[in-house]
Design an enzyme around this catalytic site. Structure first.
Site, PDB file in Angstrom:
ATOM      1  N   HIS A   1       0.813  -1.222   0.000  1.00 17.93           N
ATOM      2  CA  HIS A   1       0.000   0.000   0.000  1.00 17.93           C
ATOM      3  C   HIS A   1       0.849   1.276   0.000  1.00 17.93           C
ATOM      4  CE1 HIS A   1       0.247  -0.217   4.531  1.00 17.93           C
ATOM      5  NE2 HIS A   1       0.287   1.095   4.398  1.00 17.93           N
TER       6      HIS A   1
ATOM      7  N   ASP B   1       0.090  -7.549   1.283  1.00 17.86           N
ATOM      8  CA  ASP B   1       0.569  -6.180   1.486  1.00 17.86           C
ATOM      9  C   ASP B   1       2.092  -6.077   1.585  1.00 17.86           C
ATOM     10  OD1 ASP B   1       0.205  -3.433   1.685  1.00 17.86           O
ATOM     11  OD2 ASP B   1      -0.064  -3.476   3.853  1.00 17.86           O
TER      12      ASP B   1
ATOM     13  N   GLY C   1       2.979   6.512   7.860  1.00 14.45           N
ATOM     14  CA  GLY C   1       4.377   6.785   7.521  1.00 14.45           C
ATOM     15  C   GLY C   1       5.304   5.689   8.022  1.00 14.45           C
ATOM     16  N   ASN C   2       4.875   4.955   9.057  1.00 11.02           N
ATOM     17  CA  ASN C   2       5.636   3.803   9.546  1.00 11.02           C
ATOM     18  C   ASN C   2       5.417   2.580   8.659  1.00 11.02           C
ATOM     19  OD1 ASN C   2       5.303   5.227  12.480  1.00 11.02           O
ATOM     20  ND2 ASN C   2       7.072   3.880  12.436  1.00 11.02           N
ATOM     21  N   SER C   3       4.403   2.615   7.818  1.00 15.11           N
ATOM     22  CA  SER C   3       4.089   1.455   6.983  1.00 15.11           C
ATOM     23  C   SER C   3       5.307   1.015   6.193  1.00 15.11           C
ATOM     24  CB  SER C   3       2.960   1.795   6.012  1.00 15.11           C
ATOM     25  OG  SER C   3       1.750   1.957   6.701  1.00 15.11           O
TER      26      SER C   3
ATOM     27  N   GLY D   1     -13.833 -20.097  -4.009  1.00 13.81           N
ATOM     28  CA  GLY D   1     -15.216 -19.734  -4.282  1.00 13.81           C
ATOM     29  C   GLY D   1     -16.218 -20.471  -3.422  1.00 13.81           C
TER      30      GLY D   1
ATOM     31  N   THR E   1     -18.488 -20.594   0.083  1.00 10.65           N
ATOM     32  CA  THR E   1     -19.041 -19.803   1.173  1.00 10.65           C
ATOM     33  C   THR E   1     -19.638 -20.749   2.206  1.00 10.65           C
ATOM     34  OG1 THR E   1     -19.580 -18.007  -0.340  1.00 10.65           O
ATOM     35  CG2 THR E   1     -20.674 -17.982   1.797  1.00 10.65           C
TER      36      THR E   1
END
Length: 193
Positions: free
Chosen positions: A18, A48, A126-128, A184, A186
């Site tokens: 991100h 991420d 900002g630490n990400s 797929g 549920t």
């Protein structure tokens, strides 16, 4: 602005996806103050994590720890650039503990932390992408998210465990972005008629 860390001396840097999403090139400032042009080499959007390469050699790479050996209550140190306040590349360092392990944190429909380390070391925007390290300076996680009503530190931060990073690092280093597979299916409760 975000944070990253050198994972290999040949200019390989890790951060959060991100931080660099939608970017092909980035500007990287090292703690020494040197500035490099970088490019996003590969990423794992769902987890991420992103890998950046800069044209440099002989860099000091972070030592890798073992997140499977972490214990709740041990000291954790977060490094980063909260709110983008560092103008010279030097990181901010905050100290806390490992508050919990194996947290599942859905961030969006296409991003989830599946086995997160929870810490109360101050993590802010900002630490990400910054390093979460143990007292020996070994990487134990990548700082990535906070749980807050205000968007600032609330004492509940989350990091991606280093052992997960170790598993996907060969793919990222080779420039292969990863995509999660979905079956797929549920699951829901049903009542007897």
């Amino acid at each position: 602005a975000g944070t990253g860390f050198i994972i290999h001396e040949d200019g390989l840097i890790l951060t959060n996806d991100h931080v660099v999403s939608q970017s092909r090139s980035v500007e990287v400032q090292l703690a020494s103050g040197e500035v490099y042009s970088g490019r996003v080499l590969a990423k794992d959007t769902y987890s991420d994590i992103a890998c950046i390469r800069i044209e440099a050699t002989g860099l000091h790479a972070i030592a890798l720890g073992d997140s499977d050996r972490l214990e709740v209550g041990q000291i954790a140190v977060a490094l980063g650039n909260p709110f983008g306040i560092s103008r010279d590349g030097t990181p901010t360092v905050t100290v806390g503990i490992v508050s919990a392990l194996h947290r599942i944190l859905p961030l969006s429909a296409n991003r989830q932390y599946r086995d997160a380390i929870q810490t109360d070391a101050a993590i802010n925007p900002g630490n990400s992408g910054g390093a979460l390290v143990d007292l020996e300076g070994r990487l134990i996680g990548i700082n990535g998210a906070i749980s807050s009503q205000t968007g600032a530190n609330s004492g509940v931060g989350f990091a991606i465990p280093v052992n997960f990073v170790k598993r996907i690092l060969p793919h990222l280093r080779a420039g292969r972005s990863t995509e999660p597979g979905f079956m797929g299916i549920t699951v829901r409760e049903i009542e007897r008629a």
